[in-house]
Design an enzyme around this catalytic site. Sequence first.
Site, short mmCIF file in Angstrom:
data_model
loop_
_atom_site.label_atom_id
_atom_site.label_comp_id
_atom_site.label_asym_id
_atom_site.label_seq_id
_atom_site.Cartn_x
_atom_site.Cartn_y
_atom_site.Cartn_z
N ALA A 23 0.85 -1.19 0.00
CA ALA A 23 0.00 0.00 0.00
C ALA A 23 0.88 1.23 0.00
CB ALA A 23 -0.92 0.02 1.22
N GLY A 24 0.35 2.32 -0.54
CA GLY A 24 1.10 3.56 -0.61
C GLY A 24 0.18 4.76 -0.57
N GLY A 25 0.74 5.91 -0.90
CA GLY A 25 -0.04 7.13 -0.84
C GLY A 25 -1.19 7.18 -1.82
N MET A 26 -1.07 6.44 -2.95
CA MET A 26 -2.11 6.47 -3.97
C MET A 26 -3.15 5.38 -3.83
SD MET A 26 -1.72 9.09 -5.83
CE MET A 26 -1.26 9.85 -4.28
N LYS A 43 -3.90 -2.53 -8.92
CA LYS A 43 -3.71 -1.35 -8.09
C LYS A 43 -5.02 -0.58 -8.01
CE LYS A 43 0.88 -1.38 -10.03
NZ LYS A 43 1.90 -0.69 -10.84
N ASP A 137 8.52 9.20 -11.44
CA ASP A 137 8.69 8.65 -10.09
C ASP A 137 9.57 7.41 -10.12
OD1 ASP A 137 8.36 8.73 -7.35
OD2 ASP A 137 6.50 7.58 -7.35
#
Length: 531
Positions: A23-26, A43, A137
Amino acid sequence: MQRLSEEDPQVIGAYRLLGRIGAGGMGRVYLGRSAGGRTVAVKAVHPHFALDTQFRARFRREVESARKVGGAWTAPVLDADPDAAVPWVATGYVAGPSLTEAVAEVGPLPEAAVRAIGAGLAEALTAVHGLGLVHRDVKPSNVLLALDGPRLIDFGIARATDGTASLTATGVSIGSPGYMAPEQIVGKDVTGAADVFSLGAVLTYAATGEPPFTGDSSAALLYKVVHEEPVLGPALTGDLRRLVTACLAKDPTARPAPAELARRLSGPAGASALLRPGWLPGPLVERVSRQAVELLDLETSALPADHPAPPATNPAPRGNPAPPAFEERGPGGGAPEGDLAHAPTATAKAAKSAAVSLATRKGRGCTLVLTVAGALAAVTTTAFFLGLLPGTGGSGRDGAAGRPAASAGPSRPATVLGGFAGTWTGQVVQSDGTPNGTMTSVITDDPQAPYAVRTTYDVLGVIQCHSKAKLTSATTGRITLEESTDGTAGPGCTGQTSAVTYTLAPDGTVAFTSDDEKGGKVRATLTRSGR
């Protein structure tokens, strides 16, 4: 890999979810499987982004652009739904750790590995920039290390956030502070040169274990990137150091183009010339092996008790590992100590420990799992496994049965295979119900073709075996063939000559079976994917 929680969806789009990758910021990333048996990374963005119409519009545009990216060193976008309640995108799954995980586990990588990673990523960026895209990125966590080379991931989501939030927006970032180019930070126009800067920072991290810019806060990192020179450390030397320094130039126009960078790292032969077996350190090969075992374990445990066995995958034919090497000898299903004497110690221990731990599990077979783990480890112990897997030598004979490789069959009327002609795909399972990858068979009704069927067996996108088959008998709805390796069998492929059958079912599918014992006597239900 984490198991799904009650909060996680079980299905997204056409993909059954097996676990959570991260999991991440998006958003969150899940491991999924398509109906045809392909493993994917799905995703799903965080729900609050779904409420942002600008985000949706940009996400849609960027996903369409990312679909065009099909270079050898990227994970392809396979499917997406930007209009779903929670937008999502599915990409090809890469069996391997991120560069972040790799360095954390084994420390700085050898120069040969760093050059291979850099050449692959530079070739990926050449393809991406050629489509008018900028990744924006490039960072260690977006670089995955598979046995056959690096993969650059996360195109659409990284770009989709740009333009919908500023650097100062709470909890939102449009890049990674230690790896962003100076022009990104100060808000100037961003070109492909920004990705080159990020690649230089990534290679510094791979070679030294530290990024070129460090700081106690994001603000400190951003300041150093814009105003200070990078710290490369003594481990980065020679031409590689000069290349990295050029990538990290403050002036975008002073940085080398990705194509030039790839050429200087790998020479005219390209990145593939650097990606020989053993290009990854042994502990990372073991890591990939464990990841493959975990994936298979997740898939099997994710099936409900009353769920029918997945359509067959592949008869461990030309593409499956040979279980007997671990099943039939040694305590706990492991090979005797002497059999592992020629393998690097760390890899040998990993293969043996996987064999022992899996052989003691109750309630399920471990043939394929042991085979996959052993075959993946074989990438760095080819000589050891070549002695165990029939059909991988140059004699042209089946090492177990001593039969000559199948020869082309006689001419046949085109109508014999008319109902079967086309491309068929499906998920393979062994006779004990263990999933064993996927298969794609191309059947031709051309009476002049030397072989009626060509098949590719695939396990996790890591092991691929190729076969050819000549017709031995046929009826209106059933054909029997003699299948053999097409000459490219390698570690992980049984290389056996075996009898296979294709039977037309009333619903338009084809039932496939194989008598290849080393492959697990696999079966599959195949659906037509083309003519």
